[in-house]
Design an enzyme around this catalytic site. Structure first.
Site, short mmCIF file in Angstrom:
data_model
loop_
_atom_site.label_atom_id
_atom_site.label_comp_id
_atom_site.label_asym_id
_atom_site.label_seq_id
_atom_site.Cartn_x
_atom_site.Cartn_y
_atom_site.Cartn_z
N ASP A 190 0.87 -1.18 0.00
CA ASP A 190 0.00 0.00 0.00
C ASP A 190 0.90 1.22 0.00
O ASP A 190 1.49 1.53 1.03
CB ASP A 190 -0.90 -0.03 1.24
CG ASP A 190 -1.76 1.20 1.40
OD1 ASP A 190 -1.83 1.99 0.47
OD2 ASP A 190 -2.36 1.35 2.49
N GLU A 224 -0.92 10.65 0.95
CA GLU A 224 -2.19 9.93 1.03
C GLU A 224 -2.46 9.39 2.41
O GLU A 224 -3.58 9.43 2.90
CB GLU A 224 -2.20 8.78 0.00
CG GLU A 224 -3.58 8.16 -0.22
CD GLU A 224 -3.98 7.08 0.78
OE1 GLU A 224 -5.15 6.68 0.79
OE2 GLU A 224 -3.11 6.62 1.57
N GLU A 225 -1.43 8.85 3.05
CA GLU A 225 -1.65 8.17 4.33
C GLU A 225 -2.12 9.11 5.44
O GLU A 225 -2.57 8.66 6.49
CB GLU A 225 -0.39 7.41 4.78
CG GLU A 225 -0.02 6.21 3.89
CD GLU A 225 -1.03 5.05 3.94
OE1 GLU A 225 -2.00 5.12 4.72
OE2 GLU A 225 -0.85 4.08 3.19
N ASP A 245 -5.47 1.90 -5.77
CA ASP A 245 -4.97 1.67 -4.42
C ASP A 245 -5.40 0.26 -3.98
O ASP A 245 -6.33 -0.32 -4.54
CB ASP A 245 -5.52 2.74 -3.46
CG ASP A 245 -4.59 2.99 -2.28
OD1 ASP A 245 -3.79 2.08 -1.94
OD2 ASP A 245 -4.67 4.08 -1.68
N HIS A 325 -1.71 -2.54 6.09
CA HIS A 325 -1.12 -1.72 7.17
C HIS A 325 -0.49 -2.60 8.25
O HIS A 325 -0.33 -2.17 9.40
CB HIS A 325 -2.13 -0.74 7.77
CG HIS A 325 -2.34 0.46 6.88
ND1 HIS A 325 -2.86 1.66 7.32
CD2 HIS A 325 -2.07 0.65 5.57
CE1 HIS A 325 -2.91 2.52 6.33
NE2 HIS A 325 -2.45 1.93 5.24
ZN LIG Z 1 -3.13 3.29 0.07
#
Ligand SMILES: [Zn+2]
Length: 349
Positions: A190, A224-225, A245, A325
């Protein structure tokens, strides 16, 4: 529509290079530069950066009456030094949303202000079973109970400061990349997986002498995060945006590691129905077996653009990533399906 061939080896090469280039949100310069370098070989592309540091790629199309964009993000989860502790170890603050237990025991690199790097590990403050017994299990994994043990001789805050470490230094977690039998196991799939998919799609069209139907902007975003990655950077005449994504795999989800998924709703609400329907139609037409899913705790850069006022159709596709994650994993099948879907979209009327 006949699709150009996707170079799977190139895709995995670029993915490996990206994964091995640390880029926690706020410290993405190297990963953005690596992506820019990879795209520089295509003379038809115009490359620029936003002031925020994202990479903007303009790809001329056969037409530009309804310009398109695709976005993927190069920033990842990470941390920053919050405090230098009296014992010389580092207290961290998280960058992005994750649980400390997912990085406990992981190797890390600290980037000092002067450009040096130091190695270390993320550990519980009471890590030794022989010293702390049950507390190793019982202690809550929070900011106060997690620290960096540096691979350097220091037992005090002063000694650590002498190493060049300061509050605010970025800390990157080791990706621990391993590719086995089509499986790609690594942190930060990711969203580096999708940056690599976009690169492979560009290469496929270029090598086949093809060009997108519409002028297309590729935005490799870098915040983005933390929620505002693709809020800016698109041309004002943009008509639609496909966010690329990772798909969330797990109990209750339709997504898996062997397919690309179309996400129709996440924490930000439903995506654009017509654009989503077109993407489904394209996948059906070219024979991509895809999943349709809803992600319960998820936001995307497409929504960041919507929230910033972007008046465009937005959809979301991406490869299934297990244990997102955390210590993530996907499969080459999902990466290739995503890339084919992107290529089909670029070539579609
Ligand atoms: Zn992402």
């Amino acid at each position: 529509m006949s699709l150009p061939e996707i170079d799977a080896q190139y895709l995995l090469q670029m993915l490996s290079s990206l994964l091995n280039t640390p880029s926690p949100t706020g410290f993405t310069g190297r990963a953005i530069a690596l992506t820019e370098q990879a795209l520089r070989q295509y003379p038809e592309l115009e490359l620029s950066r936003t002031r925020k540091g994202a990479l903007v790629v303009t790809w001329p199309g056969l037409r530009s009456d309804a310009p398109r964009a695709l976005t993927a993000h190069a920033d990842t989860l990470g941390a920053m030094v919050k405090e230098i502790k009296p014992n010389g170890r580092l207290k961290l603050t998280k960058v992005g949303g994750f649980a400390w237990n997912t990085v406990e025991g992981e190797g890390c690199t600290v980037f000092t202000n002067s450009g040096e790097t130091l190695r270390g590990s993320i550990l519980l403050v009471k890590a030794s079973a022989h010293v702390h017994s049950a507390q190793v299990n019982d202690l809550k994994r929070d900011d106060d109970n997690i620290e960096v043990r540096l691979d350097a001789r220091t037992l005090s805050a002063d000694e650590t400061r002498l190493l060049g470490i300061q509050v605010g230094d970025f800390v990157a977690f080791d990706p621990r990349l391993e590719i086995t039998d089509g499986f790609v196991r690594s942190r930060h799939l990711d969203d580096k997986a999708c940056v690599a998919c976009l690169l492979a799609a560009v290469k496929a069209l270029h090598d086949a002498g093809l060009q997108p139907v519409q002028r297309t902007t590729l935005l490799i975003s870098n915040y983005e995060e933390v929620g505002h990655g693709a809020a800016a950077g698109f041309p004002p005449d943009l008509a639609e945006l496909v966010t690329v994504d990772m798909a969330a795999v797990g109990e209750g989800q339709t997504s898996d590691e062997f397919h690309a998924t179309l996400c129709v709703k996440d924490s930000g609400g439903p995506y654009h129905h017509d654009l989503s329907q077109r993407l489904r139609g394209l996948a059906d037409q070219i024979g991509i077996a895809y999943k349709v899913d809803i992600y319960p705790f998820y936001g995307s850069d497409g929504e960041a653009y919507w929230r910033a006022g972007g008046d465009v159709a937005v959809a979301l596709i991406g490869p299934g990533v297990d244990a997102s994650h955390s210590y993530e994993r996907t499969h080459t099948d999902a990466l290739l399906a995503t890339t084919q879907w992107v290529a089909a979209y670029l070539l579609s009327e």
